[in-house]
Design a protein around this motif. Sequence first.
Motif, short mmCIF file in Angstrom:
data_model
loop_
_atom_site.label_atom_id
_atom_site.label_comp_id
_atom_site.label_asym_id
_atom_site.label_seq_id
_atom_site.Cartn_x
_atom_site.Cartn_y
_atom_site.Cartn_z
N SER A 168 35.13 53.64 49.16
CA SER A 168 34.73 52.36 49.72
C SER A 168 35.82 51.86 50.64
CB SER A 168 34.48 51.35 48.59
OG SER A 168 34.37 50.05 49.12
N LYS A 169 35.44 51.37 51.84
CA LYS A 169 36.42 50.87 52.81
C LYS A 169 36.96 49.50 52.39
CE LYS A 169 34.45 53.34 56.76
NZ LYS A 169 33.84 53.20 58.11
N GLU A 170 36.19 48.76 51.55
CA GLU A 170 36.59 47.40 51.21
C GLU A 170 37.74 47.38 50.21
OE1 GLU A 170 33.25 45.23 49.89
OE2 GLU A 170 32.15 45.39 51.78
N LYS A 171 37.63 48.12 49.12
CA LYS A 171 38.63 48.02 48.05
C LYS A 171 39.27 49.35 47.70
CE LYS A 171 36.32 44.04 45.95
NZ LYS A 171 35.73 43.48 44.70
N GLY A 172 38.92 50.39 48.45
CA GLY A 172 39.50 51.69 48.16
C GLY A 172 38.97 52.31 46.88
N LEU A 173 37.80 51.83 46.40
CA LEU A 173 37.22 52.38 45.18
C LEU A 173 36.29 53.53 45.51
CD1 LEU A 173 36.36 49.05 43.33
CD2 LEU A 173 38.31 50.56 42.92
N PRO A 174 36.10 54.45 44.59
CA PRO A 174 35.17 55.55 44.85
C PRO A 174 33.75 55.03 45.06
CG PRO A 174 36.57 56.01 42.95
CD PRO A 174 36.78 54.58 43.30
N SER A 175 33.03 55.69 45.92
CA SER A 175 31.63 55.32 46.15
C SER A 175 30.78 55.70 44.95
CB SER A 175 31.10 56.05 47.38
OG SER A 175 30.99 57.43 47.11
N PRO A 176 29.58 55.12 44.82
CA PRO A 176 28.69 55.53 43.73
C PRO A 176 28.43 57.04 43.72
CG PRO A 176 27.87 53.53 44.74
CD PRO A 176 29.01 54.00 45.60
N MET A 177 28.27 57.63 44.90
CA MET A 177 28.03 59.08 44.97
C MET A 177 29.18 59.84 44.33
SD MET A 177 26.25 61.71 45.93
CE MET A 177 25.13 61.44 47.31
N THR A 178 30.41 59.43 44.62
CA THR A 178 31.58 60.09 44.05
C THR A 178 31.64 59.92 42.54
OG1 THR A 178 32.84 59.78 46.11
CG2 THR A 178 34.10 60.18 44.09
N LEU A 179 31.33 58.71 42.09
CA LEU A 179 31.38 58.44 40.65
C LEU A 179 30.32 59.25 39.91
CD1 LEU A 179 31.96 54.58 40.72
CD2 LEU A 179 33.62 56.35 40.11
#
Length: 205
Positions: A3-14
């Motif tokens: 995610s560009k907003e918070k640097g968290l993994p995207s749902p796809m990655t999770l």
Amino acid sequence: RWSKEKGLPSPMTLYRRACEADPHPVAFQAWLNWARQQGPWQEADGVAEQWRKARPSDIQPLLHLVESSERRSAFKKSLKYLEDAESLDRLNPEVRRAKLRLLLSAVLRHLSQRKTHLARGGIEQLETMAEIRIGEIGALAAALRWCSAAVDGDKPAQREREAELNKSIGSVAAHLLVTGLLEAAKMIGIAMPPFKVATIPALDL
């Protein structure tokens, strides 16, 4: 992907990481359900293919791939996935319904193209599935044979099939069934013989 907003993994990655850590069918089904909601069919199909690779004995990803290919009119690919599904569980109700849909789609396509010899072959395959819905497959096959005879201009065969249909499901249902198939196959210029509703007994209606 992140995610560009918070640097968290995207749902796809999770989802991918969860399935890699524990390739359970419930986890894959959740991932596939999410992917279906994202829009592009390629994403959901990619998840189904990864599910197949991780769990070759699961039939759910194949059922998704059959339906996905069918929606895109990729019938050869859909039939290949169906063959794989049948090799896992030929008696699975969803597999049998998918086979019925694909066979009917193929017959309608052949009728639309005026390739009655191919349509007749497909009708014969449909008739082998009569045990799925007793009586209904026989009526469907008779109606499709009427359509095939109409394309060939075989009037005696049309009359024979029409009599068969009238006896099995009644003249009103026969008329509606054949008319629906003609419309589905886009067979312009061919129609069932007209009948006057006023002359049909109320019980038949």
